[in-house]
Scaffold this active site. Structure first.
Site, PDB file in Angstrom:
ATOM      1  N   HIS A 118       0.818  -1.218   0.000  1.00  0.00           N
ATOM      2  CA  HIS A 118       0.000   0.000   0.000  1.00  0.00           C
ATOM      3  C   HIS A 118       0.852   1.268   0.000  1.00  0.00           C
ATOM      4  O   HIS A 118       0.324   2.380  -0.117  1.00  0.00           O
ATOM      5  CB  HIS A 118      -0.955   0.008   1.206  1.00  0.00           C
ATOM      6  CG  HIS A 118      -0.314   0.263   2.526  1.00  0.00           C
ATOM      7  ND1 HIS A 118       0.036  -0.758   3.389  1.00  0.00           N
ATOM      8  CD2 HIS A 118       0.039   1.399   3.151  1.00  0.00           C
ATOM      9  CE1 HIS A 118       0.569  -0.235   4.486  1.00  0.00           C
ATOM     10  NE2 HIS A 118       0.581   1.075   4.358  1.00  0.00           N
ATOM     11  N   ASP A 168      -0.296  -7.448   0.881  1.00  0.00           N
ATOM     12  CA  ASP A 168       0.264  -6.123   1.180  1.00  0.00           C
ATOM     13  C   ASP A 168       1.785  -6.189   1.157  1.00  0.00           C
ATOM     14  O   ASP A 168       2.450  -6.051   2.182  1.00  0.00           O
ATOM     15  CB  ASP A 168      -0.241  -5.612   2.537  1.00  0.00           C
ATOM     16  CG  ASP A 168      -0.009  -4.103   2.704  1.00  0.00           C
ATOM     17  OD1 ASP A 168       0.505  -3.478   1.753  1.00  0.00           O
ATOM     18  OD2 ASP A 168      -0.342  -3.573   3.785  1.00  0.00           O
ATOM     19  N   GLY A 176       3.384   6.121   9.672  1.00  0.00           N
ATOM     20  CA  GLY A 176       4.804   6.334   9.449  1.00  0.00           C
ATOM     21  C   GLY A 176       5.619   5.073   9.635  1.00  0.00           C
ATOM     22  O   GLY A 176       6.813   5.045   9.351  1.00  0.00           O
ATOM     23  N   SER A 221       4.638   1.902   8.284  1.00  0.00           N
ATOM     24  CA  SER A 221       4.308   0.861   7.306  1.00  0.00           C
ATOM     25  C   SER A 221       5.507   0.381   6.513  1.00  0.00           C
ATOM     26  O   SER A 221       6.409   1.149   6.210  1.00  0.00           O
ATOM     27  CB  SER A 221       3.268   1.366   6.310  1.00  0.00           C
ATOM     28  OG  SER A 221       1.985   1.070   6.761  1.00  0.00           O
ATOM     29  N   SER A 248       1.814  -3.715   8.059  1.00  0.00           N
ATOM     30  CA  SER A 248       0.686  -3.390   7.185  1.00  0.00           C
ATOM     31  C   SER A 248      -0.175  -2.291   7.795  1.00  0.00           C
ATOM     32  O   SER A 248      -0.266  -1.188   7.261  1.00  0.00           O
ATOM     33  CB  SER A 248      -0.164  -4.646   6.930  1.00  0.00           C
ATOM     34  OG  SER A 248      -1.306  -4.337   6.152  1.00  0.00           O
TER      35      SER A 248
END
Length: 363
Positions: free
Chosen positions: A208, A237, A317, A319, A334
């Site tokens: 993402h 993801d 911040g 991910s 995720s």
């Protein structure tokens, strides 16, 4: 240059502490095994990584009708495998695990998951099989209320003892960023792990975070160091970025204390495994794996399946960042809910799935 420092072995692969059920309800090893007969074989003392490998080998011997999953007891350092009869229990004990007889098989719990997917796919919800409680634990964030909550509650009640409903603080959202910060088009994410594909250096991060073809740098507004060659989200993801300039790319994770943790392998998560997350917003935090194969409904059609559920906190911040246990890469950050002040629930994309999809290796 991506500023990974070389190795400071300050993190133990596994720390002690009792196994906890999903979202933190404590279950001691003694309680979990109250129904066991006296074992015929002594349970093997295992590291978390070795327990995961034993769980995988037993998966090949047991069917979904024989078992309901396994979890690692970090206090006794043993693998506990839930089974539905004494025949399966004997197989587990002979292999060196601890067998615990439970009511519901994995096949029954998977059927309950399918019912939830069909009748209760509601934004702000997640569900995962918890082998400790022998239930599918359904979690709703703060956005699920009114008619949506009533519907979810009725579906869960209809599943009887195979499911339970819990509330999570905050809102389930994909987090944006992680380990060492990486930037693209004004957005920030984080490098998960450096990998090698077809003999060339790449890194993996959250899907993402960006789209295929996007450029990434190691400083805001800096010169690109890599290009995202594939991105998968929702459903999965994870994403793969190929380095397109000569930068340092050690197989290590930033510990934000002047040192780093060397990563030499990838490992599957096991419920009860102690894990550490590194992210560029909240830096390093620890917690425990509480569920596997979790389905998360982030909203707006963003449904991701097969995630690792944990008690590790994270914030926007973080991910794409690294989830690891000792020298083993375990997951990519995720999303989730809560924060690192009051705590929260965070979900991770399994690293082993991403590596298999891309034909890549830790390196």
């Amino acid at each position: 240059m991506l500023k990974h420092r070389r190795i400071s072995r300050k993190r133990a692969a596994v720390s002690g502490g009792a196994v906890v059920a999903l979202l933190g309800a404590a279950v001691t090893f003694q309680t979990a095994n109250a129904s066991d007969d006296v074992p015929q074989f002594e349970a093997r003392v295992l590291s978390a990584d070795a327990a995961g490998k034993l769980a995988s080998s037993l998966d090949a011997k047991l069917t979904d009708g024989d078992t309901a999953g396994a979890y690692y007891d970090a206090e006794s350092r043993t693998l506990v495998v839930t089974v539905v009869d004494e025949g399966a229990a004997a197989t587990v004990r002979q292999a060196g695990g601890t067998a615990r007889v439970v009511e519901h098989s994995l096949a029954e719990l998977k059927s309950a998951r399918q019912t939830l997917k069909t009748r209760a796919t509601i934004p702000g919800t997640s569900w995962a099989v918890d082998p400790v409680t022998n239930k599918v634990v359904v979690t709703a964030d703060s956005t699920v209320k009114g008619a949506s909550w009533e519907k979810l509650d009725q579906v869960v009640k209809g599943l009887g003892g195979k499911a339970e409903l819990k509330r999570a603080a905050g809102t389930f959202t994909p987090f944006v960023a992680g380990g060492d910060a990486i930037h693209s088009g004004g957005g920030r994410c984080s490098l998960g792990f450096n990998v090698v594909k077809d003999g060339e250096p790449h890194f993996i991060t959250a899907g993402h975070c960006g789209d295929t073809g996007s450029s990434w740098s190691d400083t805001r507004g800096g010169e690109p160091v890599g290009t995202m060659v594939d991105s998968q989200f929702p459903g999965n993801d994870f994403a793969l970025v190929k380095y397109d300039k000569d930068v340092e790319h050690p197989s290590a994770v930033n510990l934000y204390d002047g040192g780093s943790q060397e990563i030499t392998q990838a490992a599957d998560a096991t419920v009860g495994m102690r894990v550490t997350r590194s992210g560029s917003t909240t830096q390093v935090h620890e917690g425990e794996v509480t569920g596997l194969d979790a389905t998360v409904n982030y909203g707006n059609g963003q449904i991701v399946e097969g995630l690792i559920q944990t008690t590790v906190c994270a914030e926007p911040g973080d991910s794409g960042g690294s989830l690891f246990s000792g020298d083993a890469a375990v997951g990519l950050t995720s999303g989730g809910s809560g924060d690192c002040t009051s705590g929260g629930t965070t979900f991770f994309q399994p690293v082993t799935e991403a590596l298999e999809a891309y034909g890549a290796q830790i390196g």
